[in-house]
Every structure is written in C-alpha cells, then in structure tokens.
Design an enzyme around this catalytic site. Structure first.
Site, PDB file in Angstrom:
ATOM      1  CG  ASP A  13      14.814 -28.990  88.262  1.00  0.00           C
ATOM      2  OD1 ASP A  13      14.862 -28.194  89.442  1.00  0.00           O
ATOM      3  OD2 ASP A  13      16.135 -28.636  87.549  1.00  0.00           O
ATOM      4  NE  ARG A  91      20.046 -30.997  78.103  1.00  0.00           N
ATOM      5  CZ  ARG A  91      20.337 -31.858  79.234  1.00  0.00           C
ATOM      6  NH1 ARG A  91      20.433 -33.107  79.114  1.00  0.00           N
ATOM      7  NH2 ARG A  91      20.728 -31.266  80.288  1.00  0.00           N
ATOM      8  CG  ASP A 120      20.160 -27.790  78.859  1.00  0.00           C
ATOM      9  OD1 ASP A 120      21.052 -28.097  77.571  1.00  0.00           O
ATOM     10  OD2 ASP A 120      20.436 -28.469  79.898  1.00  0.00           O
ATOM     11  CB  SER A 169      22.514 -28.089  89.968  1.00  0.00           C
ATOM     12  OG  SER A 169      21.761 -28.617  88.763  1.00  0.00           O
TER      13      SER A 169
END
Length: 395
Positions: A13, A91, A120, A169
């Site tokens: 990504d 995060r 996220d 993932s």
C-alpha cells in the site's frame, strides 16, 4: 514544491503511494516509519529512498508504546470483545509522531495507507486533526478507490518492487499481530495454521509451563522472579505464551464504520497480562469498585477502538484508572497449557479474601446473622410481587 509526510510501512500500500503522491498530487514525499514491533528500519528507509522519497525518517518507539499506551490499557483491562486493541492502540501514537515530525519540517500534508472500509482511516484522521487541525490528511487508497489488485498492477507498471509477503495482510506490533485476507474472509472455513506466526496452535503444544507475574500499582514489574521493564516482560511473554497456544483470537467484529468483519489476532503477551491483571483486581477491589471500574473499562475500550484517544474524556478516564490501580499490587501464578490459562496461585498485601471467614470448616463467620440480612434484603422484591398479584386478582 509542497511536501507530504507518508506513514510508511514498506508494504504494498504505502510503497505504491510514494510514487502515486508524486505523480498525482505533484508533491515531494517524506516517509515516516515507526518501529512499534519488528520493523527493519534500515531496510525500510533504503526502500523508501529508492522509490523516490526525498527523505526517510525512522523512529524506534517500542518503549514509548509500552510505557505510555499499553500501560494505560492494562490499567483499563482494555478489550473490544475479545480483542486486546493492539492495532487500535498503536494508531494514536503513530498520529502523534506524524504531527510532531510534520510540524518540525513545515509539512502541511500527512498521508496514510488505510482503506475506506476499515477503522484505521478514522483513527488516523481524528487523531491527526485533534492534534493539529491545520494539517490536511491524504488517503490515497480511499481516494483512488484502489483494490489490492489495482495496487499490484500499478506497482508492476511503475517498476515498483514489492516483496511478496504471503497471502495474508498482516499488521503487527509488540502488543499483537492482526491477520486479514485470503481464506480468513470466508467465515465458513476454519483459519489455516499457516496464518499463525507467534502462537503455536494448541493442538501442537506440549505439556505447558508455569508463569509468575508480579504487579506494582497495576502494572507488571517482574516475570518468573526477574525484575524487568514492561517492554521486556511483553517480549518475553510473547514467546512463552505463544509456544503454549495462548493468544489466538478468532472473532466476528463490528467495525466502527458499520461493517461486520472476520478478524484473527495473535496476542500472547497481552492475553496473559490482561488475564492476570483482572484476577488481581478481583482479589483487591470491592464489589462497588469493580462495578464502576467494569463500566469505565468498557467505555475506555470502545473509545480507543473508535479512534478517540485524544478526546478530553480519555484524560478523565485515565485518571480514574490510575487511581483505581494504586493498590493493585501482588503476584499471580498461572499455568499456560494448550491455549488455556489456569490460575495456580494469587496473593497481595491488599487482598480482601479472608480464608478464615470464607472457610466452611471454621466458625469465624456467624451464619445465623444471614437470616436478618435476608429478611431486610428481600423486603422490596417480596412486597412488589405481593402488591402486583393482589391487583391482578382484583382486575
């Protein structure tokens, strides 16, 4: 030329994004990589520069993550369902560091690699703008509406080398490992053993082993008799608990944005520490304290899951959690056996457990006094039923 700070992991990504931001938005890219787990910072930095980043900043924040974030989760018994919030907890730290680096380098744009289907994107953007509302957040995967196949095709067309990282993932830090994609998305099939790296599936484990954790004011202070900082305890427990089948979480999760998802996590150290901490709380806090704390714990966990770490209410809750943990000191002995955590001993100088009172072989507690208590305790319920029954007969 404007610059964008990209939260860069080195995966597909964000590797595609280095080129995409330069090409589509005509911006220079500075990457920021945080080691919260097992990142090879030098390798990732080299890759970012090869892809065209004008600078690649790397920071090791594992200790800060343990001391300032995980510690608060332990105090609050942080769980969303069965999930110890490993990804959700990281995060806000990433957002905090990104805002700091952006301000230091006069960067007005921060980019992340989250999709438009997950939690996220919310966690990053709420946190970043709570800290600095003048920063504009860029979400290329969402804005371009990219699929994984699209990203692979873009990488191929632009000669972007992306190391194959398997069919899953994965996102990991010291507190846990999340696994998505491939057959996991089919809820009618079992999760394949090849999805797990940290935890040995219970059916393949041995005869188990004991662990002893000492807590001081609600936080682990030693493991198996050896004093360690929190980060070291987590690292060691990830290995010990993992080889005994502890920490596989397989759940249907209700995402913040309204979607149901099948989530699989490996959280060996988190599972053991949170279980031991809860055992100790149950020994030390009284019924009213536990009732209030359970409510706040649940609210705290939902706030973290929903990306609201920097909401003012979190500071109030953190103060409560710190206060309620001031007497959570003692030791917990567990046997880790094929995915199970069996309590084998627990003690604390602040224990409310009184063996002489609860023991049926002694007469310390006057059982006869319970009769008067019951007569008073039952009065409201008995009277309510009697009145309602009488009115039912009349009508």
């Amino acid at each position: 030329m404007e610059k964008a700070l990209l939260l860069y992991s080195g995966g597909l990504d964000t590797s595609v994004m280095v080129r995409w931001i330069k090409e589509k938005m005509n911006m220079d890219v500075v990457t920021l990589t945080l080691d919260i787990g097992n990142s090879d910072l030098e390798e990732i930095k080299e890759k970012a520069l090869k892809l065209g980043a004008i600078d690649a900043i790397t920071l090791d924040v594992k200790k800060e993550f343990a001391d300032n974030y995980i510690s608060r989760e332990i105090h609050a018994n942080g769980l969303y369902g069965e999930y110890p919030l490993s990804t959700a907890l990281a995060r806000p730290l990433m957002a905090e560091k990104a805002v700091s680096v952006a301000n230091e380098n006069d960067i007005k744009f921060i980019a992340h690699g989250s999709t438009g289907k997950g939690n996220d994107q919310v966690r990053f953007e709420v946190s970043i703008n709570a800290l600095d509302n003048n920063i504009k957040v860029i979400a290329p995967v969402r804005e371009w509406n990219m699929t994984r196949a699209d990203e692979l095709e873009y990488a191929k067309m632009n000669n972007i080398y992306v190391k194959s990282d398997g069919k899953y993932s994965v996102d990991e830090n010291i507190w846990g490992r999340s696994i998505e994609g491939s057959s996991i998305e089919n809820i009618n099939e079992p999760v394949n053993d090849d999805a797990f790296e940290w935890v040995t599936p219970p059916q393949y484990c041995g005869s188990g082993e004991p662990v002893s954790i000492e807590f001081y004011k609600g936080l682990p202070s030693s493991l198996n008799g050896k004093s360690m900082d929190l980060l070291s305890i987590i690292k060691n427990l990830n290995i010990i608990a993992g080889r005994n089948g502890i920490g596989i979480i397989n759940m249907i999760e209700s995402r913040l944005i309204g979607l149901k998802s099948h989530e699989v996590y490996e959280c060996p150290a988190a599972s053991v520490i949170l279980k031991a901490h809860k055992y100790l709380e149950n020994l030390i806090l009284n019924k009213n304290e536990l009732s209030v704390k359970n409510y706040i714990d649940n609210f705290w966990s939902n706030m973290v899951y929903n990306g609201l770490w920097f909401d003012p209410s979190m500071e109030h809750m953190n103060q409560f959690e710190k206060s309620s943990n001031q007497y959570i000191t003692g030791s917990v002995n567990l046997r880790l056996y094929r995915g199970n955590m069996i309590l084998e001993g627990i003690e604390s100088p602040y224990s409310l457990y009184d063996y002489n009172t609860i023991n049926y072989e002694t007469g310390v507690f006057d059982q006869g006094s319970s009769k008067g208590f019951i007569d008073i305790y039952k009065n409201e319920t008995v009277r309510s039923n009697r009145v309602k029954k009488a009115l039912t007969v009349i009508h």
